[in-house]
Design an enzyme around this catalytic site. Structure first.
Site, PDB file in Angstrom:
ATOM      1  N   GLY B  46       6.241-124.812  19.167  1.00  0.00           N
ATOM      2  CA  GLY B  46       7.090-125.774  19.863  1.00  0.00           C
ATOM      3  C   GLY B  46       8.587-125.534  19.775  1.00  0.00           C
ATOM      4  CG  HIS B  95      -2.987-119.201  24.213  1.00  0.00           C
ATOM      5  ND1 HIS B  95      -3.972-119.295  25.170  1.00  0.00           N
ATOM      6  CD2 HIS B  95      -2.633-120.487  23.943  1.00  0.00           C
ATOM      7  CE1 HIS B  95      -4.207-120.566  25.449  1.00  0.00           C
ATOM      8  NE2 HIS B  95      -3.399-121.317  24.732  1.00  0.00           N
ATOM      9  CG  HIS B  97      -1.778-123.359  28.897  1.00  0.00           C
ATOM     10  ND1 HIS B  97      -2.000-124.704  28.766  1.00  0.00           N
ATOM     11  CD2 HIS B  97      -2.228-122.786  27.750  1.00  0.00           C
ATOM     12  CE1 HIS B  97      -2.555-124.945  27.573  1.00  0.00           C
ATOM     13  NE2 HIS B  97      -2.695-123.798  26.944  1.00  0.00           N
ATOM     14  CG  ASP B 120      -5.636 -99.268  38.061  1.00  0.00           C
ATOM     15  OD1 ASP B 120      -6.416 -98.303  38.008  1.00  0.00           O
ATOM     16  OD2 ASP B 120      -4.780 -99.399  38.967  1.00  0.00           O
ATOM     17  CG  HIS B 173      -7.618-123.894  26.151  1.00  0.00           C
ATOM     18  ND1 HIS B 173      -7.760-123.998  24.785  1.00  0.00           N
ATOM     19  CD2 HIS B 173      -6.297-123.717  26.361  1.00  0.00           C
ATOM     20  CE1 HIS B 173      -6.565-123.908  24.212  1.00  0.00           C
ATOM     21  NE2 HIS B 173      -5.673-123.736  25.150  1.00  0.00           N
ATOM     22  CE1 TYR B 231      -0.110 -95.161  37.936  1.00  0.00           C
ATOM     23  CE2 TYR B 231       0.649 -95.764  35.742  1.00  0.00           C
ATOM     24  CZ  TYR B 231       0.727 -95.888  37.117  1.00  0.00           C
ATOM     25  OH  TYR B 231       1.651 -96.733  37.667  1.00  0.00           O
TER      26      TYR B 231
END
Lengths: 236, 236, 236, 236
Positions: B46, B95, B97, B120, B173, B231
């Site tokens: 936070g 992580h 959202h 890819d 989630h 690549y």
């Protein structure tokens, strides 16, 4: 330095793709051809756009043999060179994974000619290739990608003129776009993405939308192309 | 300061998520692991991104016990540490959202492998966990979130290799994404969101789209991964 | 100047709405209340955001009578004051026509609780009012808009706690959002729009998506709210 | 220089379209009319927006005859002049291919009045023309485009007041929008696009959404228009 002006144009086209939001990270490449010398100038593979300079561009012949340059060429080189060999009227090729055009490619659907924005640039639906066969994927894959485009444009009874519709969706992959020069090809790629965004929404609003009439297609396409074009300022 | 370089990498990964639009306010976190020392570096909980500095990062052991740092670690710490313990080949976890990947997670649907952009980076559909049971939610919830991911990857007959598909959607989630280091994990998270955007639109254009063939999946994935990758520029 | 700090907070909240892309031209307004003095501070009507200063804010009592200010208050004033009178635990109100939340309002549909992003802020679906009756529209329309919100939250058998779900969609109109202070209300409005974007896409991906379980709703909501909150840095 | 102030206003309106993201490359144009002199000021054709200056604007009479200017006028001139001749209460015309409004035009669908944002600006659905007949397309096409708009507004039994609904979608093409002056017309074009974005999403959420009641349409439209308008600061 060999082909200095073409290097600069190809670099500018690559940067235009970034500026217009068509490219994430290094997912895109532009090239141009010098028809007199039979040489292709193409972006190197996997180099960050903000570090690209004209001298980083790679020069190859029309078979993809490197003529000048320290870096590896774009991994899509063999598609570009095949398009230059087969579509002899084009001067530049652009490949991006621009998101709406790519969504149509992933769905295996052409982009229908739903309106005059489309008709100003593409004289009919933007076609999609057949899915590549396993042997083609496992063989000379990048070459075969170009071959699928050419095959679609020359499909008996459904021929498409690459100068009238300067783009093709590769099924399950993404669009290839071309033009008379690098600026033009990048411009066409930007418009293709705008046209794809609008076609996506039009399809959702009306599933079986018919698209523009042949008369409207003619009117708009020939407004910007050919001897009787009336758009823009007349070149003196 | 302990693990100075890893703190900087983890901070940079957190900032990359913000720069790429994957994070609203403080809805996201990245961590990295030092396998030799068995220590994890993670974003504090936070704290505004524009105030984050390397010294704010929290250091824990692989069980989540705080080893260094004044601030509370991200509230998702127990998911990160479980992934490090179970997926021993990964070096970092992210992580977010991010909105399109989260929409698939909310719908309880995997992200299908519809095209080469996907192939890819992800060698097959990005899986989604089972919904957590009430007991798991009411118990060690953050730990159980990680356990649901591990369970999905080890589901008998449907095993997924976490190094070949470095992401999982947690049902209801949002996504967890990983990589060999913090830069790589953040990069994978950005591409996952782009792939989710295109999959969303592809699904709307063609409800029962089949997705790419195994041959195309193989070709693209191994183009960028493994011993025969072609690549980018060869490292000397 | 009366209520100097509250004027600044209300101005900041108005500007946050613009910065986050929730407001086109002048389509939005924020207010705050000083419960001790029974005074409301609200944005003036139809003034460009880039010219707004704290001294332009209008001060009224809880019945909407102007106490201080040269300019007309926002035309939505009567909705704000009604909410302050009826929902006595709230400290600020925000109204925008943010596009995705407004699309749900136009469709007359609540925003379902599809995921944990939602559950972190809204302890259940964000409700939608009944359409206003013609008499209400032709009468004290702005007041009646607030009355429709209050009526929905107090609907027998379907009561909603305005402190647990700090937002309501007005059918055919747009969202009203509130919070403990102006910063909090604006933050809730920004998250509401993000949640609406994701709910829109989730609905399109899976028409009859069930949404999160009560257990998950409990876990996430109480993680950020109430005495046992564990998110962020503990205030000392 | 003839009509200096009107040239500046028309230029500003053109730039507002770019700033608000309604225009890609040169796909748009704005004009204004001086009713006393019977003169129209319009953007030149195909000139980059960042090079436009007031002196580049072209001045024509109401029949489209060039009165002043070195450059060719916008290729849509004949639509603009027809609208000025037929809708004598309007002071400016804007044409863009803004993407959501254009998607409705491509689908041949009006934009329904789904909410109060719409009702604040458009007193009913934004109509769409009939598709142009082949003869019209092959004849005086740009003139016929304007004629299709006028015909739609005067369709017996379905008349529309151009001052109450200052926009029309041309089927298979894009919107034309007008207003009392150039600033107003550009503002209406920006709101039309926002309203189209929300109508698109509302339609996807609820296929047969009814839209706002006549009472709500009346209340919102007359709040901002006419003698009893209450929105904004009273002009002294």
């Amino acid at each position: 330095m060999l082909l200095q002006r073409l290097r600069e144009e190809v670099l500018e086209a690559n940067l235009e793709l970034v500026k217009r939001g068509l490219v994430l990270y290094t997912f895109g490449n532009a090239s141009g051809v010098d028809r007199d010398q039979g040489l292709v100038v193409i972006k190197p593979s996997g180099v960050d756009y903000d570090k690209l300079k004209p001298e980083h561009m790679v020069v190859t012949d029309l078979e993809g043999n490197i003529v000048d340059g320290e870096l590896r060429p774009s991994s899509d080189l063999d598609t570009h060179t095949l398009l230059y060999r087969e579509f002899t009227g084009i001067g530049a090729v652009v490949h991006t994974h621009s998101e709406y055009a790519t969504s149509f490619a992933q769905a295996g659907l052409p982009i229908p000619a739903y309106g005059t924005t489309h008709a100003d640039y593409f004289y009919g639906p933007v076609p999609v290739t057949e899915p590549l066969k396993d042997e083609a994927i496992q063989g000379r894959y990048v070459h075969e990608t170009g071959a699928a485009i050419v095959e679609r444009f020359r499909q008996p009874g459904r021929e498409v003129d690459p100068l009238a519709i300067p783009a093709c969706l590769v099924a399950g992959h993404a669009p290839f776009v071309w033009g008379k020069d690098a600026h033009d090809a990048a411009h066409n790629a930007v418009v293709l993405e705008a046209v794809a965004r609008m076609a996506f929404r039009t399809t959702l609003l009306r599933a079986n939308c018919e698209g523009v009439s042949q008369a409207l297609l003619d009117r708009h396409y020939f407004r910007k192309h050919g001897a009787s074009a009336t758009y823009g300022q007349r070149t003196k």
